[in-house]
Design a protein around this motif. Structure first.
Motif, PDB file in Angstrom:
ATOM      1  N   ASN A  51     -22.902  -8.036 -11.140  1.00  0.00           N
ATOM      2  CA  ASN A  51     -22.463  -8.009 -12.534  1.00  0.00           C
ATOM      3  C   ASN A  51     -23.610  -8.306 -13.495  1.00  0.00           C
ATOM      4  OD1 ASN A  51     -19.647  -7.292 -12.495  1.00  0.00           O
ATOM      5  ND2 ASN A  51     -19.278  -9.212 -11.421  1.00  0.00           N
ATOM      6  N   LEU A  52     -24.565  -9.137 -13.075  1.00  0.00           N
ATOM      7  CA  LEU A  52     -25.741  -9.362 -13.913  1.00  0.00           C
ATOM      8  C   LEU A  52     -26.582  -8.093 -14.006  1.00  0.00           C
ATOM      9  CD1 LEU A  52     -26.934 -12.951 -12.886  1.00  0.00           C
ATOM     10  CD2 LEU A  52     -25.791 -12.246 -14.994  1.00  0.00           C
ATOM     11  N   GLU A  53     -26.707  -7.372 -12.891  1.00  0.00           N
ATOM     12  CA  GLU A  53     -27.448  -6.114 -12.914  1.00  0.00           C
ATOM     13  C   GLU A  53     -26.755  -5.109 -13.835  1.00  0.00           C
ATOM     14  OE1 GLU A  53     -30.380  -5.313 -11.500  1.00  0.00           O
ATOM     15  OE2 GLU A  53     -30.544  -7.396 -10.891  1.00  0.00           O
ATOM     16  N   ILE A  54     -25.430  -5.041 -13.730  1.00  0.00           N
ATOM     17  CA  ILE A  54     -24.669  -4.127 -14.582  1.00  0.00           C
ATOM     18  C   ILE A  54     -24.815  -4.526 -16.048  1.00  0.00           C
ATOM     19  CG2 ILE A  54     -22.326  -3.379 -15.176  1.00  0.00           C
ATOM     20  CD1 ILE A  54     -21.709  -3.742 -12.120  1.00  0.00           C
ATOM     21  N   LEU A  58     -26.003  -2.281 -19.179  1.00  0.00           N
ATOM     22  CA  LEU A  58     -25.145  -2.110 -20.349  1.00  0.00           C
ATOM     23  C   LEU A  58     -25.830  -2.645 -21.606  1.00  0.00           C
ATOM     24  CD1 LEU A  58     -21.662  -3.092 -18.877  1.00  0.00           C
ATOM     25  CD2 LEU A  58     -22.361  -0.824 -19.624  1.00  0.00           C
ATOM     26  N   ASP A  59     -26.486  -3.793 -21.480  1.00  0.00           N
ATOM     27  CA  ASP A  59     -27.200  -4.365 -22.626  1.00  0.00           C
ATOM     28  C   ASP A  59     -28.264  -3.406 -23.139  1.00  0.00           C
ATOM     29  OD1 ASP A  59     -25.792  -6.707 -22.723  1.00  0.00           O
ATOM     30  OD2 ASP A  59     -27.274  -7.904 -21.656  1.00  0.00           O
ATOM     31  N   SER A  60     -29.081  -2.896 -22.210  1.00  0.00           N
ATOM     32  CA  SER A  60     -30.209  -2.066 -22.620  1.00  0.00           C
ATOM     33  C   SER A  60     -29.774  -0.667 -23.034  1.00  0.00           C
ATOM     34  CB  SER A  60     -31.244  -1.977 -21.487  1.00  0.00           C
ATOM     35  OG  SER A  60     -30.662  -1.472 -20.309  1.00  0.00           O
ATOM     36  N   THR A  61     -28.622  -0.210 -22.538  1.00  0.00           N
ATOM     37  CA  THR A  61     -28.149   1.121 -22.890  1.00  0.00           C
ATOM     38  C   THR A  61     -27.339   1.118 -24.180  1.00  0.00           C
ATOM     39  OG1 THR A  61     -28.034   1.692 -20.538  1.00  0.00           O
ATOM     40  CG2 THR A  61     -26.885   3.147 -22.060  1.00  0.00           C
ATOM     41  N   PHE A  62     -26.435   0.140 -24.312  1.00  0.00           N
ATOM     42  CA  PHE A  62     -25.514   0.140 -25.445  1.00  0.00           C
ATOM     43  C   PHE A  62     -25.700  -1.043 -26.384  1.00  0.00           C
ATOM     44  CE2 PHE A  62     -22.914   2.111 -21.932  1.00  0.00           C
ATOM     45  CZ  PHE A  62     -23.103   3.414 -22.365  1.00  0.00           C
ATOM     46  N   GLY A  63     -26.527  -2.022 -26.001  1.00  0.00           N
ATOM     47  CA  GLY A  63     -26.730  -3.184 -26.847  1.00  0.00           C
ATOM     48  C   GLY A  63     -25.527  -4.104 -26.899  1.00  0.00           C
ATOM     49  N   ILE A  64     -24.735  -4.153 -25.825  1.00  0.00           N
ATOM     50  CA  ILE A  64     -23.542  -4.999 -25.833  1.00  0.00           C
ATOM     51  C   ILE A  64     -23.921  -6.439 -25.514  1.00  0.00           C
ATOM     52  CG2 ILE A  64     -22.179  -3.058 -24.994  1.00  0.00           C
ATOM     53  CD1 ILE A  64     -21.844  -4.814 -22.383  1.00  0.00           C
ATOM     54  N   ASP A  65     -23.039  -7.351 -25.865  1.00  0.00           N
ATOM     55  CA  ASP A  65     -23.292  -8.749 -25.541  1.00  0.00           C
ATOM     56  C   ASP A  65     -22.105  -9.381 -24.819  1.00  0.00           C
ATOM     57  OD1 ASP A  65     -21.465  -8.875 -27.566  1.00  0.00           O
ATOM     58  OD2 ASP A  65     -22.702 -10.051 -28.928  1.00  0.00           O
ATOM     59  N   GLN A  66     -21.225  -8.547 -24.276  1.00  0.00           N
ATOM     60  CA  GLN A  66     -20.084  -9.093 -23.559  1.00  0.00           C
ATOM     61  C   GLN A  66     -20.472  -9.528 -22.146  1.00  0.00           C
ATOM     62  OE1 GLN A  66     -19.555  -5.807 -24.892  1.00  0.00           O
ATOM     63  NE2 GLN A  66     -18.074  -6.151 -26.507  1.00  0.00           N
ATOM     64  N   THR A  67     -19.715 -10.479 -21.626  1.00  0.00           N
ATOM     65  CA  THR A  67     -19.823 -10.820 -20.217  1.00  0.00           C
ATOM     66  C   THR A  67     -19.173  -9.699 -19.410  1.00  0.00           C
ATOM     67  OG1 THR A  67     -19.725 -13.176 -20.731  1.00  0.00           O
ATOM     68  CG2 THR A  67     -19.201 -12.537 -18.467  1.00  0.00           C
ATOM     69  N   HIS A 126     -19.533   4.446 -16.917  1.00  0.00           N
ATOM     70  CA  HIS A 126     -18.317   5.219 -17.196  1.00  0.00           C
ATOM     71  C   HIS A 126     -17.164   4.294 -17.573  1.00  0.00           C
ATOM     72  CE1 HIS A 126     -19.035   9.433 -16.622  1.00  0.00           C
ATOM     73  NE2 HIS A 126     -19.545   9.285 -15.415  1.00  0.00           N
ATOM     74  N   ALA A 127     -17.006   3.218 -16.820  1.00  0.00           N
ATOM     75  CA  ALA A 127     -15.897   2.296 -17.082  1.00  0.00           C
ATOM     76  C   ALA A 127     -15.989   1.726 -18.488  1.00  0.00           C
ATOM     77  CB  ALA A 127     -15.896   1.169 -16.046  1.00  0.00           C
ATOM     78  N   TYR A 128     -17.191   1.333 -18.893  1.00  0.00           N
ATOM     79  CA  TYR A 128     -17.356   0.754 -20.221  1.00  0.00           C
ATOM     80  C   TYR A 128     -17.094   1.791 -21.311  1.00  0.00           C
ATOM     81  CZ  TYR A 128     -19.277  -1.868 -24.107  1.00  0.00           C
ATOM     82  OH  TYR A 128     -19.429  -2.513 -25.313  1.00  0.00           O
ATOM     83  N   MET A 129     -17.555   3.010 -21.100  1.00  0.00           N
ATOM     84  CA  MET A 129     -17.330   4.057 -22.093  1.00  0.00           C
ATOM     85  C   MET A 129     -15.865   4.493 -22.107  1.00  0.00           C
ATOM     86  SD  MET A 129     -20.890   6.172 -21.524  1.00  0.00           S
ATOM     87  CE  MET A 129     -20.880   7.157 -23.009  1.00  0.00           C
ATOM     88  N   ASP A 130     -15.233   4.542 -20.937  1.00  0.00           N
ATOM     89  CA  ASP A 130     -13.794   4.839 -20.882  1.00  0.00           C
ATOM     90  C   ASP A 130     -13.004   3.824 -21.696  1.00  0.00           C
ATOM     91  OD1 ASP A 130     -13.993   7.067 -19.250  1.00  0.00           O
ATOM     92  OD2 ASP A 130     -13.664   5.948 -17.391  1.00  0.00           O
ATOM     93  N   TYR A 131     -13.377   2.563 -21.529  1.00  0.00           N
ATOM     94  CA  TYR A 131     -12.676   1.497 -22.243  1.00  0.00           C
ATOM     95  C   TYR A 131     -12.815   1.666 -23.756  1.00  0.00           C
ATOM     96  CZ  TYR A 131     -11.895  -3.094 -24.296  1.00  0.00           C
ATOM     97  OH  TYR A 131     -11.471  -4.116 -25.104  1.00  0.00           O
ATOM     98  N   ASN A 132     -14.018   1.931 -24.223  1.00  0.00           N
ATOM     99  CA  ASN A 132     -14.233   2.079 -25.662  1.00  0.00           C
ATOM    100  C   ASN A 132     -13.585   3.353 -26.209  1.00  0.00           C
ATOM    101  OD1 ASN A 132     -16.253  -0.029 -27.033  1.00  0.00           O
ATOM    102  ND2 ASN A 132     -16.768   0.174 -24.867  1.00  0.00           N
ATOM    103  N   TRP A 133     -13.556   4.412 -25.408  1.00  0.00           N
ATOM    104  CA  TRP A 133     -12.858   5.628 -25.828  1.00  0.00           C
ATOM    105  C   TRP A 133     -11.365   5.348 -25.976  1.00  0.00           C
ATOM    106  CZ3 TRP A 133     -13.758   9.889 -28.227  1.00  0.00           C
ATOM    107  CH2 TRP A 133     -12.897  10.987 -28.128  1.00  0.00           C
ATOM    108  N   HIS A 134     -10.819   4.553 -25.063  1.00  0.00           N
ATOM    109  CA  HIS A 134      -9.414   4.149 -25.150  1.00  0.00           C
ATOM    110  C   HIS A 134      -9.168   3.350 -26.435  1.00  0.00           C
ATOM    111  CE1 HIS A 134      -5.496   2.505 -24.049  1.00  0.00           C
ATOM    112  NE2 HIS A 134      -5.980   1.294 -24.268  1.00  0.00           N
TER     113      HIS A 134
END
Length: 246
Positions: A51-54, A58-67, A126-134
Protein backbone atom coordinates in the motif's frame (compact mmCIF):
# COMPACT_ATOMS: atom_id res chain seq x y z
CA UNK A 1 2.26 -2.28 13.96
CA UNK A 2 5.39 -1.52 15.98
CA UNK A 3 7.05 -4.03 18.28
CA UNK A 4 8.45 -2.38 21.40
CA UNK A 5 11.20 -4.16 23.30
CA UNK A 6 13.06 -3.23 26.49
CA UNK A 7 16.37 -4.57 27.79
CA UNK A 8 16.03 -7.81 29.78
CA UNK A 9 12.58 -8.42 28.37
CA UNK A 10 11.22 -5.30 30.08
CA UNK A 11 13.11 -5.45 33.39
CA UNK A 12 14.62 -2.26 34.75
CA UNK A 13 15.02 1.17 33.20
CA UNK A 14 16.47 1.75 29.81
CA UNK A 15 15.68 3.21 26.42
CA UNK A 16 12.74 1.90 24.48
CA UNK A 17 13.88 0.17 21.31
CA UNK A 18 11.40 0.33 18.46
CA UNK A 19 11.84 -2.58 16.08
CA UNK A 20 10.33 -1.96 12.62
CA UNK A 21 7.77 -4.58 11.61
CA UNK A 22 8.81 -7.34 9.27
CA UNK A 23 7.78 -6.54 5.67
CA UNK A 24 5.50 -9.57 5.62
CA UNK A 25 3.60 -8.27 8.67
CA UNK A 26 2.80 -5.00 6.92
CA UNK A 27 1.21 -6.98 4.09
CA UNK A 28 -0.16 -9.84 6.18
CA UNK A 29 -3.81 -9.14 5.49
CA UNK A 30 -3.21 -9.30 1.74
CA UNK A 31 -0.84 -12.25 2.04
CA UNK A 32 -3.53 -14.18 3.90
CA UNK A 33 -6.02 -13.46 1.12
CA UNK A 34 -3.60 -14.89 -1.48
CA UNK A 35 -3.02 -18.27 0.18
CA UNK A 36 -2.17 -20.77 -2.54
CA UNK A 37 -0.38 -18.18 -4.67
CA UNK A 38 3.21 -18.17 -3.39
CA UNK A 39 4.55 -15.94 -6.16
CA UNK A 40 2.26 -13.07 -5.22
CA UNK A 41 2.85 -13.74 -1.54
CA UNK A 42 6.61 -13.58 -1.99
CA UNK A 43 6.29 -10.19 -3.70
CA UNK A 44 4.33 -8.84 -0.76
CA UNK A 45 6.70 -10.45 1.72
CA UNK A 46 9.64 -8.50 0.30
CA UNK A 47 7.93 -5.11 0.26
CA UNK A 48 7.71 -2.91 3.36
CA UNK A 49 4.09 -2.36 2.32
CA UNK A 50 2.38 -2.78 -1.03
CA UNK A 51 0.00 0.00 0.00
CA UNK A 52 2.93 2.36 0.56
CA UNK A 53 4.21 1.52 -2.93
CA UNK A 54 0.74 2.15 -4.36
CA UNK A 55 0.45 5.41 -2.43
CA UNK A 56 3.78 6.58 -3.89
CA UNK A 57 2.52 5.97 -7.41
CA UNK A 58 -0.86 7.58 -6.70
CA UNK A 59 0.84 10.55 -5.05
CA UNK A 60 3.22 11.12 -7.93
CA UNK A 61 0.61 10.48 -10.62
CA UNK A 62 -2.42 12.31 -9.22
CA UNK A 63 -1.05 14.34 -6.30
CA UNK A 64 -3.40 12.69 -3.80
CA UNK A 65 -2.84 12.74 -0.08
CA UNK A 66 -5.21 10.01 1.04
CA UNK A 67 -4.16 6.93 2.94
CA UNK A 68 -4.36 3.85 0.73
CA UNK A 69 -5.66 0.45 1.79
CA UNK A 70 -5.88 -1.91 -1.16
CA UNK A 71 -6.44 -5.64 -0.85
CA UNK A 72 -5.75 -8.15 -3.61
CA UNK A 73 -7.53 -11.47 -3.93
CA UNK A 74 -7.81 -14.21 -6.57
CA UNK A 75 -10.73 -13.75 -8.96
CA UNK A 76 -11.64 -17.09 -10.53
CA UNK A 77 -13.98 -15.39 -13.02
CA UNK A 78 -10.85 -14.17 -14.86
CA UNK A 79 -9.47 -17.67 -15.50
CA UNK A 80 -9.29 -18.36 -19.22
CA UNK A 81 -9.16 -14.67 -20.12
CA UNK A 82 -6.32 -12.25 -20.85
CA UNK A 83 -7.62 -9.86 -18.19
CA UNK A 84 -5.06 -9.63 -15.38
CA UNK A 85 -7.18 -7.83 -12.81
CA UNK A 86 -10.30 -5.82 -12.09
CA UNK A 87 -11.69 -3.57 -9.38
CA UNK A 88 -14.27 -5.41 -7.29
CA UNK A 89 -15.20 -2.65 -4.83
CA UNK A 90 -13.99 0.70 -3.49
CA UNK A 91 -14.83 3.20 -0.76
CA UNK A 92 -13.45 6.38 0.76
CA UNK A 93 -13.95 6.77 4.51
CA UNK A 94 -12.32 9.42 6.71
CA UNK A 95 -9.66 10.11 4.10
CA UNK A 96 -8.78 6.43 3.60
CA UNK A 97 -9.17 5.03 0.08
CA UNK A 98 -10.01 1.32 0.34
CA UNK A 99 -10.39 -1.04 -2.59
CA UNK A 100 -10.50 -4.76 -3.29
CA UNK A 101 -8.93 -5.85 -6.56
CA UNK A 102 -9.38 -9.28 -8.10
CA UNK A 103 -6.35 -10.82 -9.81
CA UNK A 104 -6.34 -13.54 -12.45
CA UNK A 105 -5.29 -16.80 -10.73
CA UNK A 106 -3.55 -18.00 -13.91
CA UNK A 107 -1.35 -14.91 -13.91
CA UNK A 108 -0.57 -15.43 -10.22
CA UNK A 109 0.83 -18.89 -10.94
CA UNK A 110 2.48 -18.42 -14.34
CA UNK A 111 3.86 -14.87 -14.52
CA UNK A 112 7.10 -13.31 -13.32
CA UNK A 113 7.08 -11.44 -10.04
CA UNK A 114 7.79 -8.17 -11.82
CA UNK A 115 4.81 -8.67 -14.13
CA UNK A 116 2.53 -9.36 -11.15
CA UNK A 117 3.93 -6.34 -9.29
CA UNK A 118 3.27 -4.11 -12.31
CA UNK A 119 -0.28 -5.46 -12.56
CA UNK A 120 -0.92 -4.67 -8.90
CA UNK A 121 0.13 -1.05 -9.41
CA UNK A 122 -1.75 -0.72 -12.72
CA UNK A 123 -5.00 -2.06 -11.30
CA UNK A 124 -4.66 0.18 -8.25
CA UNK A 125 -4.62 3.22 -10.53
CA UNK A 126 -7.75 1.92 -12.25
CA UNK A 127 -9.44 1.46 -8.88
CA UNK A 128 -8.68 5.03 -7.83
CA UNK A 129 -9.87 6.46 -11.14
CA UNK A 130 -12.99 4.25 -11.09
CA UNK A 131 -13.80 5.60 -7.66
CA UNK A 132 -13.43 9.24 -8.72
CA UNK A 133 -15.45 8.64 -11.90
CA UNK A 134 -18.20 7.21 -9.69
CA UNK A 135 -18.06 10.34 -7.51
CA UNK A 136 -18.40 12.50 -10.61
CA UNK A 137 -21.31 10.50 -12.01
CA UNK A 138 -23.17 10.67 -8.69
CA UNK A 139 -22.60 14.41 -8.30
CA UNK A 140 -20.17 14.28 -5.39
CA UNK A 141 -17.44 15.75 -7.60
CA UNK A 142 -18.41 18.53 -9.99
CA UNK A 143 -16.96 18.93 -13.47
CA UNK A 144 -14.31 21.44 -12.40
CA UNK A 145 -13.07 19.21 -9.57
CA UNK A 146 -12.88 16.13 -11.76
CA UNK A 147 -11.12 17.98 -14.59
CA UNK A 148 -8.57 19.39 -12.15
CA UNK A 149 -7.61 15.89 -11.00
CA UNK A 150 -7.94 14.04 -14.31
CA UNK A 151 -7.52 16.56 -17.12
CA UNK A 152 -6.18 14.06 -19.66
CA UNK A 153 -8.90 11.53 -18.80
CA UNK A 154 -11.58 14.22 -19.19
CA UNK A 155 -10.25 15.68 -22.43
CA UNK A 156 -9.84 12.29 -24.08
CA UNK A 157 -13.30 11.07 -23.15
CA UNK A 158 -15.13 14.29 -24.02
CA UNK A 159 -13.33 15.65 -27.09
CA UNK A 160 -13.20 13.04 -29.79
CA UNK A 161 -11.65 10.13 -27.92
CA UNK A 162 -13.26 6.73 -27.73
CA UNK A 163 -16.27 6.97 -25.42
CA UNK A 164 -14.84 4.44 -23.02
CA UNK A 165 -13.88 5.01 -19.41
CA UNK A 166 -11.20 2.31 -19.58
CA UNK A 167 -9.56 3.78 -22.70
CA UNK A 168 -9.73 7.26 -21.18
CA UNK A 169 -8.05 5.99 -18.02
CA UNK A 170 -5.32 4.34 -20.08
CA UNK A 171 -4.78 7.56 -22.00
CA UNK A 172 -4.36 9.42 -18.71
CA UNK A 173 -1.99 6.76 -17.38
CA UNK A 174 0.32 6.89 -20.39
CA UNK A 175 0.81 10.62 -19.94
CA UNK A 176 1.36 10.62 -16.19
CA UNK A 177 2.22 7.09 -15.14
CA UNK A 178 4.92 5.24 -17.07
CA UNK A 179 7.98 6.71 -15.38
CA UNK A 180 6.42 6.22 -11.92
CA UNK A 181 5.87 2.53 -12.56
CA UNK A 182 9.41 2.22 -13.88
CA UNK A 183 10.75 3.77 -10.67
CA UNK A 184 8.67 1.38 -8.58
CA UNK A 185 10.03 -1.55 -10.60
CA UNK A 186 13.62 -0.38 -10.08
CA UNK A 187 12.92 -0.17 -6.36
CA UNK A 188 11.53 -3.70 -6.33
CA UNK A 189 14.25 -5.18 -8.57
CA UNK A 190 17.31 -2.93 -9.01
CA UNK A 191 18.74 -5.40 -11.53
CA UNK A 192 16.26 -4.47 -14.25
CA UNK A 193 17.47 -2.67 -17.35
CA UNK A 194 15.80 0.49 -18.63
CA UNK A 195 14.21 -1.34 -21.56
CA UNK A 196 12.87 -4.15 -19.36
CA UNK A 197 11.27 -1.70 -16.93
CA UNK A 198 9.84 0.32 -19.82
CA UNK A 199 8.35 -2.76 -21.46
CA UNK A 200 6.69 -3.88 -18.24
CA UNK A 201 5.33 -0.40 -17.52
CA UNK A 202 3.59 -0.42 -20.90
CA UNK A 203 1.62 -3.57 -20.10
CA UNK A 204 -2.09 -2.84 -20.25
CA UNK A 205 -1.61 0.53 -21.96
CA UNK A 206 -1.78 -0.53 -25.59
CA UNK A 207 -4.07 1.16 -28.11
CA UNK A 208 -3.38 4.60 -26.63
CA UNK A 209 -2.27 7.55 -28.73
CA UNK A 210 1.17 7.63 -27.09
CA UNK A 211 1.58 3.91 -27.78
CA UNK A 212 1.37 4.52 -31.51
CA UNK A 213 3.11 7.89 -31.75
CA UNK A 214 6.04 7.45 -29.36
CA UNK A 215 7.04 3.83 -29.94
CA UNK A 216 5.66 2.93 -33.38
CA UNK A 217 8.57 0.59 -34.08
CA UNK A 218 8.61 -0.98 -30.63
CA UNK A 219 5.02 -2.12 -30.21
CA UNK A 220 5.62 -5.67 -31.44
CA UNK A 221 8.73 -5.98 -29.29
CA UNK A 222 6.88 -4.74 -26.19
CA UNK A 223 3.96 -7.08 -26.86
CA UNK A 224 6.26 -10.06 -27.25
CA UNK A 225 8.25 -9.13 -24.16
CA UNK A 226 5.18 -8.89 -21.96
CA UNK A 227 3.79 -12.15 -23.32
CA UNK A 228 7.05 -13.76 -22.20
CA UNK A 229 6.91 -12.07 -18.78
CA UNK A 230 3.29 -13.15 -18.32
CA UNK A 231 4.01 -16.80 -19.16
CA UNK A 232 7.30 -18.10 -17.75
CA UNK A 233 7.09 -21.49 -19.50
CA UNK A 234 9.66 -20.40 -22.11
CA UNK A 235 12.28 -19.76 -19.38
CA UNK A 236 13.46 -16.69 -21.30
CA UNK A 237 12.60 -14.39 -18.39
CA UNK A 238 15.95 -15.12 -16.68
CA UNK A 239 17.78 -13.39 -19.54
CA UNK A 240 16.21 -10.11 -18.38
CA UNK A 241 16.80 -10.56 -14.62
CA UNK A 242 13.12 -11.29 -14.09
CA UNK A 243 12.09 -13.60 -11.26
CA UNK A 244 9.82 -16.58 -11.66
CA UNK A 245 7.29 -17.97 -9.24
CA UNK A 246 8.90 -20.19 -6.58
Amino acid sequence: MEVISRPCGGCGPGPVIVIPPEPSLANQNIIDSLVGYPCAQSILGLLPSINLEIKKVLDSTFGIDQTVNIKFKPDTSLIGTLVNGETLRYTMTNGVFTSTIGLNPWMLTHSTKEYIFTTMLHESLHAYMDYNWHLFQTGVLDTAEFKQKFRIFWDYRSTGGVNSTEFAQHEHMTMAYLDKIMRALYSYNPGLSYSTAKNLAWEGLKETSLWFTTYPGDTTLINNFNSMARDTSSNLYALYNLQSCP
